[in-house]
Structure formats: C-alpha cells, structure tokens
Write an enzyme that holds these catalytic residues in place. Structure first.
Site, PDB file in Angstrom:
ATOM      1  N   ASP A   1     -10.592   4.091  -1.493  1.00 32.32           N
ATOM      2  CA  ASP A   1     -11.166   3.090  -0.581  1.00 32.32           C
ATOM      3  C   ASP A   1     -12.678   2.983  -0.714  1.00 32.32           C
ATOM      4  O   ASP A   1     -13.398   3.991  -0.716  1.00 32.32           O
ATOM      5  CB  ASP A   1     -10.824   3.443   0.873  1.00 32.32           C
ATOM      6  CG  ASP A   1      -9.364   3.199   1.180  1.00 32.32           C
ATOM      7  OD1 ASP A   1      -8.581   2.991   0.228  1.00 32.32           O
ATOM      8  OD2 ASP A   1      -9.006   3.221   2.364  1.00 32.32           O
TER       9      ASP A   1
ATOM     10  N   GLY B   1      -5.013   3.408  -8.065  1.00 32.76           N
ATOM     11  CA  GLY B   1      -5.215   3.613  -9.503  1.00 32.76           C
ATOM     12  C   GLY B   1      -4.335   4.685 -10.115  1.00 32.76           C
ATOM     13  O   GLY B   1      -4.521   5.053 -11.282  1.00 32.76           O
TER      14      GLY B   1
ATOM     15  N   ASP C   1       0.828  -1.204   0.000  1.00 33.37           N
ATOM     16  CA  ASP C   1       0.000   0.000   0.000  1.00 33.37           C
ATOM     17  C   ASP C   1       0.870   1.265   0.000  1.00 33.37           C
ATOM     18  O   ASP C   1       1.655   1.483   0.931  1.00 33.37           O
ATOM     19  CB  ASP C   1      -0.879  -0.077   1.263  1.00 33.37           C
ATOM     20  CG  ASP C   1      -2.045   0.873   1.225  1.00 33.37           C
ATOM     21  OD1 ASP C   1      -2.097   1.729   0.330  1.00 33.37           O
ATOM     22  OD2 ASP C   1      -2.898   0.760   2.117  1.00 33.37           O
TER      23      ASP C   1
HETATM   24  C1  GLA Z   1      -5.465   2.248   2.737  1.00 34.47           C
HETATM   25  C2  GLA Z   1      -5.986   1.105   1.866  1.00 34.47           C
HETATM   26  C3  GLA Z   1      -7.029   0.314   2.647  1.00 34.47           C
HETATM   27  C4  GLA Z   1      -6.418  -0.219   3.937  1.00 34.47           C
HETATM   28  C5  GLA Z   1      -5.825   0.922   4.749  1.00 34.47           C
HETATM   29  C6  GLA Z   1      -5.026   0.415   5.948  1.00 34.47           C
HETATM   30  O1  GLA Z   1      -6.455   3.190   2.997  1.00 34.47           O
HETATM   31  O2  GLA Z   1      -6.527   1.598   0.684  1.00 34.47           O
HETATM   32  O3  GLA Z   1      -7.529  -0.749   1.866  1.00 34.47           O
HETATM   33  O4  GLA Z   1      -5.417  -1.159   3.603  1.00 34.47           O
HETATM   34  O5  GLA Z   1      -4.956   1.729   3.964  1.00 34.47           O
HETATM   35  O6  GLA Z   1      -4.410   1.424   6.669  1.00 34.47           O
END
Ligand code: GLA
Length: 400
Positions: free
Chosen positions: A221, A200, A150
């Site tokens: 998200d 993306g 991430d």
């Molecule tokens: C980001 C990701 C989520 C999750 C959080 C965790 O927002 O997009 O899917 O993994 O981090 O902190």
C-alpha cells in the site's frame, strides 16, 4: 492451392466469429490506463453514499471529467451481510447501490466496487469466497463497471489452510481464484474492468493478463510521503514490457493532495505515474481540494503522457546519485523525459547536469516543460536546478 486458400478463409472466419462472440470487456476496456477516483486513500472506512455522490459531482465541476477521469470507485467497507439465499447486501452507509450507480452514470461517469476472493476483505467485511458468480451478477445488476479484487483473507483462510507449507501450491490457488472471478465477470456480459490487488505476489505481471486482469498492483500500500511514492516507483523498473493496452502495472492509487506532500512532491508523484503508464486514480478529497491540487490532477500535457495511445510504459534511463532520469516513448516518435531529484539537499551550488548522450540523444533539442508550459532548448550536460523532491517533466516532439 484453392483448397488451402478456402481453408484459410474458413479459419479466418471462425477466428472472426470467436472474436465477435468474446464478451466486449476482454477487448475494449482499459485500452489506456484507467483514470478516476477511489475512496480508500483519503476516506478509508468513512466512505458512504453521500461521499461517493459528492466525489462524482466534484469530478465533473472541477474539470477532471473533461480531462479524462471516468471511474468513481468505492473501495472496502460498503459490504453488509448475505441473506439466506447468499445474496450480499450493502451496509447502512450505502442504502441503494443501484440508485448510486444510476446517479454516477447520469453524470457521464462509471462506477467501481471492491471485494476479496477470501471470506473477508482487508477491513474485515464480507468477501466473495464461494459466491463469485452470484456477486458478479449482483455487480452487473447494479451497473458496476470496475472491480478491485483484493487478496486479503484468502492468504490465511485458503492458501495457508489448503496448502500448508507449500508456497507454489498456494500460488496456484491464488491464480485460480482470480481466474474464477474474471470468468464470472465475463459471464455477466457487462464490460467490467478487473483490477488485481495482491501486492505483486508471484510476479503478478507475468500471469495477470492470462487470468483476465486489466491492471494489477505491483506493490504494497502506498502512503502519502515521498519515500513510499519513490519506493513504489522504483519497483516498476524492469516491468515496462508487461504493460500495454488493456493490461497495466499498477503502482497503487494516487496520493496527490493527501498528507503533507509539498507541491513539488505532488507534481513529482503525478509526473512519475504518467511516465509509468500507471492508472491515474485520484485518492484525495475531491470536493475540498485546493486549486493548486486540481491544477496538478488536470494538467492535460501530463495526462497525455499517461494516456499515450502507444501504451508503452517508461523506463529508468539512468541514475546519477540521488537524481533519476526516466524516459518514455510516445506515439508519433515523441519522447517524454522525467528528471527527479529524490534527495533532500541539492542546491543551486551544484545543479544537476543532464546527459542527453546517456539516453542516446544529441542536443540541441527542443522540449516542452510540461509544468511551466515553456519551450526549452536542451543541450548536452546542461545544468538543471531541481528543488528537493521536484521533477522536470519534458516532452521532446522530435528526439534525435
Ligand atoms: C488493502 C489494499 C488497499 C485497500 C485496503 C482496504 O490494504 O491494498 O488498497 O483496498 O485493503 O481494506
């Protein structure tokens, strides 16, 4: 002639050797969209060892495992501190990650974990920057099968600091960071699904497979409401050609069973993700889910659409006001069609009329309604009553 033939044979043999020596993960993971569960959408920072074991247990007992769910994925907030050798430790919520992985494996399931290419994760825990090889080896030593990586703090701490006001250079730094972790994972020799999470940016679908990604988030998200689900779905229009066996668009994890989603909305969400060949990662509280939610998550006809061997993502066929019609080609010449009512006010006074001709089809056609299990005869312009935010999901075995 003979020389060129033997050269040809030699070249083939070299290619074959190269293929054989490729680590297996490049060839055989995520041949269909990954199915499993992830802790974030329901538990967020409350995830712990017991909760992950309970999710694995529930995956088996509920019949989800038999329906195809495999991965039990720990999202953010498992990380502790690094020791003086740089080795990352878990925090108190996860006393023994190897033992947890062994437990999940003992159930015939696989286990996933989470990190960031930046110094910190999105929730502010330790990321992998500067420790990529070490972390990949650690995951492999625990028996990890899946990594969600991430972007988070990599944006402000690396991209913006190393290439201020230079977005293309920032993007190159990001590509390199993902390629670096993919290489580190490959070097472990363990098949590990690599999931890119960078929302993306920079048309990720165009380059993710080339840096070793098996799936990549295409959106921000997801939230447990129909507007968010619909927005994420809409962003997949036009991306179908980028998906295929081993590499998938990811419109984010499932919210089925979360928030205030109605049964119709849960059905619609699950149907659409199946049409999109999306990863089916449940994000709800598995040990406490209601039977009707379990029934949605384990609908085998719908799962079969998602997991279809052809691996062709569905596309929007046409839109008629607030009603969207999506179609997906399936192995053996079959076709899946989803009709979604995104609107809030359509009643039996004005049923929707399905235009088969707009999909190049000619009625009458036999179809199976995948939520009622009933066979129906489709005819041109037939009226369909769709409840608010509900879906009609059809499988047409012999479209014409
Ligand atoms: C980001 C990701 C989520 C999750 C959080 C965790 O927002 O997009 O899917 O993994 O981090 O902190």
């Amino acid at each position: 002639m003979r020389i060129s033939a033997s050269l040809h044979l030699a070249a083939n043999a070299i290619m074959l050797c190269a293929l054989i020596s490729l680590p297996s993960r490049a060839q055989d993971v995520a041949l269909t969209p990954p199915m499993g569960w992830n802790s974030w959408n329901y538990f967020a920072e409350k995830v712990d060892d017991q909760g992950v074991r309970a999710a694995a247990d529930a995956m088996v007992v509920s019949g989800m495992k038999d329906a195809g769910y495999v991965y039990v994925n720990i999202d953010d907030t498992w990380e502790g501190q690094r020791d003086s050798n740089g080795v990352l430790h878990t925090n108190a919520k996860f006393p023994d990650m190897k033992a947890l992985a062994d437990y999940v494996h003992s159930k015939g399931l696989k286990i996933g974990i989470y990190s960031s290419p930046g110094p910190k994760t999105c929730a502010g825990y330790e990321g992998s920057l500067g420790h990529e090889e070490q972390d990949a080896q650690l995951y492999a030593s625990w028996g990890i099968d899946y990594l969600k990586y991430d972007l988070c703090s990599f944006i402000p701490e690396v991209m913006e600091k190393q290439a201020p006001n230079d977005p293309p250079a920032q993007m190159r730094l990001m590509h390199a960071a993902y390629a670096k972790m993919a290489k580190a994972l490959r070097a472990t020799g363990r098949p590990i699904v690599f999931s890119l999470c960078q929302y993306g940016m920079d048309a990720v679908w165009e380059w993710a497979p080339s840096v070793g990604g098996n799936l990549w988030r295409t959106t921000g998200d997801i939230q447990p409401n129909m507007y968010s689900i619909y927005a994420n779905m809409s962003l997949q229009a036009g991306l179908a050609t980028y998906a295929g066996p081993g590499h998938w668009n990811d419109p984010d994890m499932l919210e089925v069973g979360n928030g205030d989603l109605t049964l119709a909305e849960n059905r619609a969400h699950f149907s659409l993700w199946a049409m999109l060949a999306a990863p089916l990662l449940a994000g709800n509280d598995l040990p406490h889910m209601k039977p009707e939610i379990k029934d949605i998550l384990t609908n085998r006809d719908v799962i079969a659409i998602d997991q279809d061997k052809l691996g062709k993502q569905g596309a929007r066929a046409y839109v008629d006001g607030e009603v969207e019609v999506w179609a997906r080609n399936l192995a053996g010449g079959a076709l899946a069609v989803a009709v979604l009512n995104t609107g809030d006010t359509r009643y039996s006074t004005h049923p929707f009329h399905l235009r088969l001709s707009r999909m190049g089809l000619h009625g009458p056609l036999k179809a199976k309604d995948l939520w009622t299990g009933k066979e129906i005869d489709l005819t041109e312009e037939m009226p369909l009553e769709l409840a608010i935010h509900d879906v009609l999901l059809l499988r047409i075995a012999a479209p014409k």
